[in-house]
Design a protein around this motif. Structure first.
Motif, PDB file in Angstrom:
ATOM      1  N   GLU A 282      -4.337   2.295   5.011  1.00  0.00           N
ATOM      2  CA  GLU A 282      -4.471   2.728   6.405  1.00  0.00           C
ATOM      3  C   GLU A 282      -3.184   2.488   7.200  1.00  0.00           C
ATOM      4  OE1 GLU A 282      -7.913   1.056   8.198  1.00  0.00           O
ATOM      5  OE2 GLU A 282      -9.321   2.182   6.940  1.00  0.00           O
ATOM      6  N   LYS A 283      -2.556   1.353   7.014  1.00  0.00           N
ATOM      7  CA  LYS A 283      -1.302   1.064   7.709  1.00  0.00           C
ATOM      8  C   LYS A 283      -0.217   2.051   7.289  1.00  0.00           C
ATOM      9  CE  LYS A 283       2.150  -2.561   8.466  1.00  0.00           C
ATOM     10  NZ  LYS A 283       2.576  -3.943   8.107  1.00  0.00           N
ATOM     11  N   LEU A 284      -0.162   2.344   6.005  1.00  0.00           N
ATOM     12  CA  LEU A 284       0.833   3.293   5.503  1.00  0.00           C
ATOM     13  C   LEU A 284       0.592   4.689   6.061  1.00  0.00           C
ATOM     14  CD1 LEU A 284       1.030   2.131   1.761  1.00  0.00           C
ATOM     15  CD2 LEU A 284       2.869   1.979   3.462  1.00  0.00           C
ATOM     16  N   LEU A 285      -0.662   5.078   6.186  1.00  0.00           N
ATOM     17  CA  LEU A 285      -0.967   6.389   6.765  1.00  0.00           C
ATOM     18  C   LEU A 285      -0.512   6.466   8.220  1.00  0.00           C
ATOM     19  CD1 LEU A 285      -4.491   7.013   5.202  1.00  0.00           C
ATOM     20  CD2 LEU A 285      -2.502   8.517   4.947  1.00  0.00           C
ATOM     21  N   GLY A 286      -0.617   5.350   8.948  1.00  0.00           N
ATOM     22  CA  GLY A 286      -0.120   5.312  10.323  1.00  0.00           C
ATOM     23  C   GLY A 286       1.385   5.488  10.384  1.00  0.00           C
ATOM     24  N   GLU A 287       2.103   4.847   9.465  1.00  0.00           N
ATOM     25  CA  GLU A 287       3.565   4.987   9.414  1.00  0.00           C
ATOM     26  C   GLU A 287       3.956   6.414   9.039  1.00  0.00           C
ATOM     27  OE1 GLU A 287       5.438   2.020   7.002  1.00  0.00           O
ATOM     28  OE2 GLU A 287       4.153   0.408   7.771  1.00  0.00           O
ATOM     29  N   LEU A 288       3.198   6.990   8.133  1.00  0.00           N
ATOM     30  CA  LEU A 288       3.494   8.365   7.724  1.00  0.00           C
ATOM     31  C   LEU A 288       3.291   9.335   8.894  1.00  0.00           C
ATOM     32  CD1 LEU A 288       4.241  10.331   5.448  1.00  0.00           C
ATOM     33  CD2 LEU A 288       1.814  10.457   4.862  1.00  0.00           C
ATOM     34  N   GLU A 289       2.295   9.097   9.710  1.00  0.00           N
ATOM     35  CA  GLU A 289       2.044   9.962  10.865  1.00  0.00           C
ATOM     36  C   GLU A 289       3.216   9.891  11.854  1.00  0.00           C
ATOM     37  OE1 GLU A 289       0.482  12.842  12.956  1.00  0.00           O
ATOM     38  OE2 GLU A 289      -0.403  12.114  11.073  1.00  0.00           O
ATOM     39  N   GLN A 290       3.825   8.736  11.965  1.00  0.00           N
ATOM     40  CA  GLN A 290       5.006   8.602  12.826  1.00  0.00           C
ATOM     41  C   GLN A 290       6.173   9.424  12.283  1.00  0.00           C
ATOM     42  OE1 GLN A 290       5.890   4.438  13.331  1.00  0.00           O
ATOM     43  NE2 GLN A 290       3.935   3.980  14.322  1.00  0.00           N
ATOM     44  N   GLU A 321       0.726  12.131   2.107  1.00  0.00           N
ATOM     45  CA  GLU A 321      -0.500  11.885   2.855  1.00  0.00           C
ATOM     46  C   GLU A 321      -1.714  11.972   1.929  1.00  0.00           C
ATOM     47  OE1 GLU A 321      -2.413  13.233   7.104  1.00  0.00           O
ATOM     48  OE2 GLU A 321      -1.448  14.780   5.879  1.00  0.00           O
ATOM     49  N   ASN A 322      -1.726  12.968   1.052  1.00  0.00           N
ATOM     50  CA  ASN A 322      -2.808  13.105   0.078  1.00  0.00           C
ATOM     51  C   ASN A 322      -2.830  11.917  -0.874  1.00  0.00           C
ATOM     52  OD1 ASN A 322      -4.952  14.295  -1.246  1.00  0.00           O
ATOM     53  ND2 ASN A 322      -3.673  15.637  -2.488  1.00  0.00           N
ATOM     54  N   PHE A 323      -1.649  11.486  -1.299  1.00  0.00           N
ATOM     55  CA  PHE A 323      -1.496  10.328  -2.187  1.00  0.00           C
ATOM     56  C   PHE A 323      -2.164   9.093  -1.582  1.00  0.00           C
ATOM     57  CE2 PHE A 323       0.853   6.588  -3.605  1.00  0.00           C
ATOM     58  CZ  PHE A 323       0.959   6.772  -4.967  1.00  0.00           C
ATOM     59  N   LEU A 324      -1.923   8.860  -0.305  1.00  0.00           N
ATOM     60  CA  LEU A 324      -2.481   7.683   0.374  1.00  0.00           C
ATOM     61  C   LEU A 324      -3.962   7.849   0.682  1.00  0.00           C
ATOM     62  CD1 LEU A 324       0.484   6.950   2.818  1.00  0.00           C
ATOM     63  CD2 LEU A 324      -0.077   5.738   0.702  1.00  0.00           C
ATOM     64  N   ASN A 325      -4.366   9.051   1.023  1.00  0.00           N
ATOM     65  CA  ASN A 325      -5.784   9.285   1.325  1.00  0.00           C
ATOM     66  C   ASN A 325      -6.665   9.085   0.089  1.00  0.00           C
ATOM     67  OD1 ASN A 325      -6.059   9.812   4.119  1.00  0.00           O
ATOM     68  ND2 ASN A 325      -5.168  11.855   3.860  1.00  0.00           N
ATOM     69  N   ILE A 326      -6.120   9.396  -1.075  1.00  0.00           N
ATOM     70  CA  ILE A 326      -6.863   9.171  -2.315  1.00  0.00           C
ATOM     71  C   ILE A 326      -7.151   7.684  -2.491  1.00  0.00           C
ATOM     72  CG2 ILE A 326      -6.624   9.192  -4.841  1.00  0.00           C
ATOM     73  CD1 ILE A 326      -5.201  11.911  -4.464  1.00  0.00           C
ATOM     74  N   LYS A 327      -6.144   6.852  -2.201  1.00  0.00           N
ATOM     75  CA  LYS A 327      -6.353   5.397  -2.302  1.00  0.00           C
ATOM     76  C   LYS A 327      -7.319   4.918  -1.229  1.00  0.00           C
ATOM     77  CE  LYS A 327      -6.165   1.322  -3.753  1.00  0.00           C
ATOM     78  NZ  LYS A 327      -5.077   0.383  -3.504  1.00  0.00           N
ATOM     79  N   LYS A 328      -7.181   5.436  -0.013  1.00  0.00           N
ATOM     80  CA  LYS A 328      -8.086   5.055   1.067  1.00  0.00           C
ATOM     81  C   LYS A 328      -9.527   5.419   0.714  1.00  0.00           C
ATOM     82  CE  LYS A 328      -9.051   5.894   5.980  1.00  0.00           C
ATOM     83  NZ  LYS A 328      -8.650   6.642   7.190  1.00  0.00           N
TER      84      LYS A 328
END
Length: 347
Positions: A282-290, A321-328
């Motif tokens: 979740e934290k990484l997804l926030g950084e990616l959105e930035q 983003e897809n990579f991280l969402n899969i883990k989330k």
């Protein structure tokens, strides 16, 4: 990257010992009961010992049903046509067909051997049918009993998880290096090869296949507890590896690596540093959105080449983003019981 040596020729000495000791024990026990053709009990034990507990129980059940089918078929045919070799041939024709229709192929060889005893003795009376039934029970029971002991491989599966994570971290680092080493330079054919990573991905694919195999064996040897977590984990990592392959392919499409790629390279290193089984991303997804917001604030590309290269970077961002969402999604979908069972910080 640490390469994995496949163990396709590894000899299972425990299984060999079980077969030898179990077959002998089954014959001795059948002799003790005074059964005719007691050696057949040893062969049934040999055939009953499978690679996992679950497989042993499933095969034993199917073979018992196959035995009942063989008894009924043989009884009808021998009563009608007599105890002749031709009758046995007709039995095989009918029984094998029935076995495929009812998906009981596992019992064809074993039951056919038992039916030859009826042919030799020219007897399908109650006493001799009971003799063959006991041979079947003794051989199967000894095989199941021996396979109740099956060495666990949870430690090996956990080691697979750690090594796969380590190899994926290395790939993430190499993808970042590929961007940084070619930034603001026109990519030649030689420089494109730096991000192919073919050997790294091939080694990782081989390792994942072996890890899946060990995870399935572990699941099938643990009958009273839920070990599907490991299968879910490796499935998640396999999907992520496919996304990393796509990112690599996109990097090789760049004709020049523009300055806007630097945040992506930095972010890949951040993902590598925080890459772990317990991270919910979740934290990484926030950084990616930035980073994506920063891209949207950039001036529009002027030339066609700038546009095409910027488009490739956008694809990479959405791949990440897809990579991280899969883990989330993986973390969100596992049960509380799985978390308290498998998320132990003992490594």
């Amino acid at each position: 990257m640490k390469t994995f040596k496949r163990k396709t020729n590894k000899i299972n000495f425990i299984k060999i010992f079980k077969i030898a000791a179990g077959s002998s024990a089954a014959i001795l026990f059948a002799d003790f009961l005074g059964l005719k053709y007691s050696a057949s009990a040893g062969i049934i034990t040999l055939l009953s010992i499978q690679d996992t507990k679950k497989e042993t129980l499933v095969v034993a059940g199917k073979r018992f049903l196959s035995f009942l089918l063989a008894l009924l078929t043989a009884y009808v045919l021998f009563r009608i046509f007599g105890y002749h070799t031709i009758t046995f041939g007709v039995f095989l024709l009918v029984f094998i067909t029935e076995s495929y229709v009812f998906h009981l192929q596992e019992g064809i060889a074993m039951c056919s051997v038992l039916v030859t005893h009826f042919l030799i003795e020219k007897d399908m009376g109650t006493a001799f049918i009971w003799n063959e039934t006991l041979i079947m029970i003794v051989g199967t029971f000894v095989g199941i009993l021996l396979n109740l002991y099956m060495p666990g491989n949870s430690d090996a599966v956990k080691a697979d998880m750690r090594l796969i994570e380590n190899d994926m971290k290395i790939i993430l680092g190499k993808l970042s290096e590929c961007i940084l080493s070619n930034r603001d330079t026109v990519k030649s054919d030689e420089s494109k090869n730096c991000c192919t990573l073919d050997k790294d991905f091939n080694d990782l694919d081989d390792y994942l296949r072996e890890a899946f195999s060990r995870a399935y064996d572990n699941m099938n040897n643990t009958l009273l507890s839920d070990t599907r977590y490991y299968i879910q984990y490796f499935t998640m990592r396999k999907t992520q590896v496919n996304i990393l392959k796509h990112i690599k392919e996109q990097l090789c499409l760049l004709t020049i690596v523009p300055r806007q790629a630097s945040p992506i390279a930095s972010f890949l290193n951040t993902v590598r540093e925080q890459f772990h089984e317990y991270n919910n991303a979740e934290k990484l997804l926030g950084e990616l959105e930035q980073i994506k917001s920063g891209f949207r604030r950039e001036q529009n590309p002027v030339t066609r080449e700038e546009f095409e290269n910027r488009a490739v970077l956008y694809i990479i961002l959405y791949d990440l983003e897809n990579f991280l969402n899969i883990k989330k999604s993986f973390v969100n979908n596992i049960s509380f019981n799985q978390i308290i069972t498998y998320w132990k910080t003992d490594d």
